[in-house]
Design an enzyme around this catalytic site. Structure first.
Site, PDB file in Angstrom:
ATOM      1  CE  LYS A  53      -0.768  -9.432   4.172  1.00  0.00           C
ATOM      2  NZ  LYS A  53      -1.718  -9.328   3.031  1.00  0.00           N
ATOM      3  CD  GLN A  97      -2.097 -10.205  -0.167  1.00  0.00           C
ATOM      4  OE1 GLN A  97      -2.299 -10.708   0.886  1.00  0.00           O
ATOM      5  NE2 GLN A  97      -1.665  -9.171  -0.620  1.00  0.00           N
ATOM      6  CG  ASP A 120      -7.528  -7.621   4.836  1.00  0.00           C
ATOM      7  OD1 ASP A 120      -6.498  -7.210   5.524  1.00  0.00           O
ATOM      8  OD2 ASP A 120      -7.386  -8.188   3.777  1.00  0.00           O
TER       9      ASP A 120
HETATM   10  N1  GUN Z   1      -3.100  -6.167  -1.028  1.00  0.00           N
HETATM   11  C1  GUN Z   1      -2.555  -5.112  -0.695  1.00  0.00           C
HETATM   12  N2  GUN Z   1      -2.514  -4.739   0.507  1.00  0.00           N
HETATM   13  C2  GUN Z   1      -3.756  -5.612   1.096  1.00  0.00           C
HETATM   14  C3  GUN Z   1      -4.262  -5.759   2.277  1.00  0.00           C
HETATM   15  O1  GUN Z   1      -4.264  -4.645   3.307  1.00  0.00           O
HETATM   16  N3  GUN Z   1      -5.409  -6.831   2.443  1.00  0.00           N
HETATM   17  C4  GUN Z   1      -5.323  -7.367   1.359  1.00  0.00           C
HETATM   18  N4  GUN Z   1      -6.365  -8.653   1.707  1.00  0.00           N
HETATM   19  N5  GUN Z   1      -4.678  -7.507   0.232  1.00  0.00           N
HETATM   20  C5  GUN Z   1      -3.908  -6.346  -0.003  1.00  0.00           C
END
Ligand code: GUN
Length: 286
Positions: A53, A97, A120
């Site tokens: 990211k 996350q 998100d």
């Molecule tokens: N962990 C795996 N995929 C995601 C996601 O799309 N968002 C978040 N916050 N954590 C994740």
């Protein structure tokens, strides 16, 4: 033989457009969009996702920061960090996350995020907006799936769509997006009877169960559009999707591979959501 639709190529095209937008902001001396990621603990997969990211933000010129917290951080300290980011005018997007380390309540943490910074799309307000068909933040992987279906030119209006998996992160929201696009949607999960027969009726098949190569050609209708969200690490270190790609490719109209399929699109949609948060906040004077 089906067409292979590469998410990394589509993501690159979209990121080129985003980079041009951010370059223009920089040229004009404006504030630069910014994403903050909270990472609690040391889950290796999460560490790798968060690095991805950060790299993607840098590639389009979006600023990013990662707030590292110990695995034994208290719920209160985690929420205090989220509130601090809510109140920081330089922060446009906040992502916690997942999964959080054991002992922390994900839903309480997500509920603390300012819905205007919820890139998100997991805050209950944004979830509700999606279900009402209202404007809001939509989770990144489901958005990525819809962009891939658009690239496939899959006719969604009136089609029969089957989603395998009902998670809050992928299955449920992508089913809602398909329904909002006038598909007739069936959601399948671990308790579903006659899964193969149901999947075989799908014009559009989305698979998000995290079981490597679960779906072979016997689950797929001739000419179906297939999106493989799963990504599992095999014993030899290779990445495997939920769909047995080589077996399904001959019967599908179009299909996404793993890797280079949905994964890059998820990150791309996160960048797009961050730009959207930035633009909304700028429009309303922060
Ligand atoms: N962990 C795996 N995929 C995601 C996601 O799309 N968002 C978040 N916050 N954590 C994740």
């Amino acid at each position: 033989m089906g067409t292979v639709i590469y998410g990394n190529e589509l993501a690159q095209e979209l990121k080129d457009g985003m980079k041009a937008r951010v370059d223009e902001l920089r040229r004009q001396g404006r504030r630069i969009p910014s994403l903050s990621v909270i990472l609690a603990g040391e889950n290796p997969a999460s560490l790798s996702y968060v690095r991805g990211k950060q790299k993607a933000c840098a590639s389009v010129g979006i600023e990013s920061s990662v707030i590292r917290l110990p695995a034994d951080v208290s719920q209160e300290a985690l929420e205090a960090e989220i509130i601090r980011l809510n109140e920081d005018p330089a922060v446009d997007g906040i992502l916690v996350q997942l999964p959080l380390p054991a002992g922390l309540e994900e839903s309480r943490a997500i509920g603390r995020i300012d819905p205007r910074k919820d890139v998100d799309g997991l805050h209950p307000l944004n979830v509700g907006r999606l279900y009402l068909g209202e404007e809001g933040f939509v989770p990144c992987t489901p958005r990525g799936c819809m962009e891939l279906l658009k690239r496939m030119e899959a006719p969604l209006d009136g089609c029969r769509a089957v989603v395998v998996g009902r998670s809050h992160l992928v299955g449920s929201p992508v089913a809602r997006l398909l329904q909002n696009a006038n598909a007739t949607v069936t959601i399948c999960h671990s308790h579903t009877r006659n899964l193969r027969e149901i999947c075989r009726q799908a014009d559009v098949l989305i698979v998000a169960i995290g079981q490597p190569h679960f779906i072979d050609h016997t689950y797929v209708k001739e000419g179906a559009y297939v999106i493989d969200v799963g990504i599992s690490k095999a014993a030899d270190g290779s990445l495997k999707g939920d769909v047995d790609f080589d077996d399904v490719l001959p019967v599908a109209k179009a299909i996404t591979p793993v890797p280079k399929g949905v994964g890059p699109m998820t990150i791309c949609m996160l960048l797009d959501n961050t730009l959207k948060a930035y633009e909304e906040r700028e429009k309303h004077g922060l």
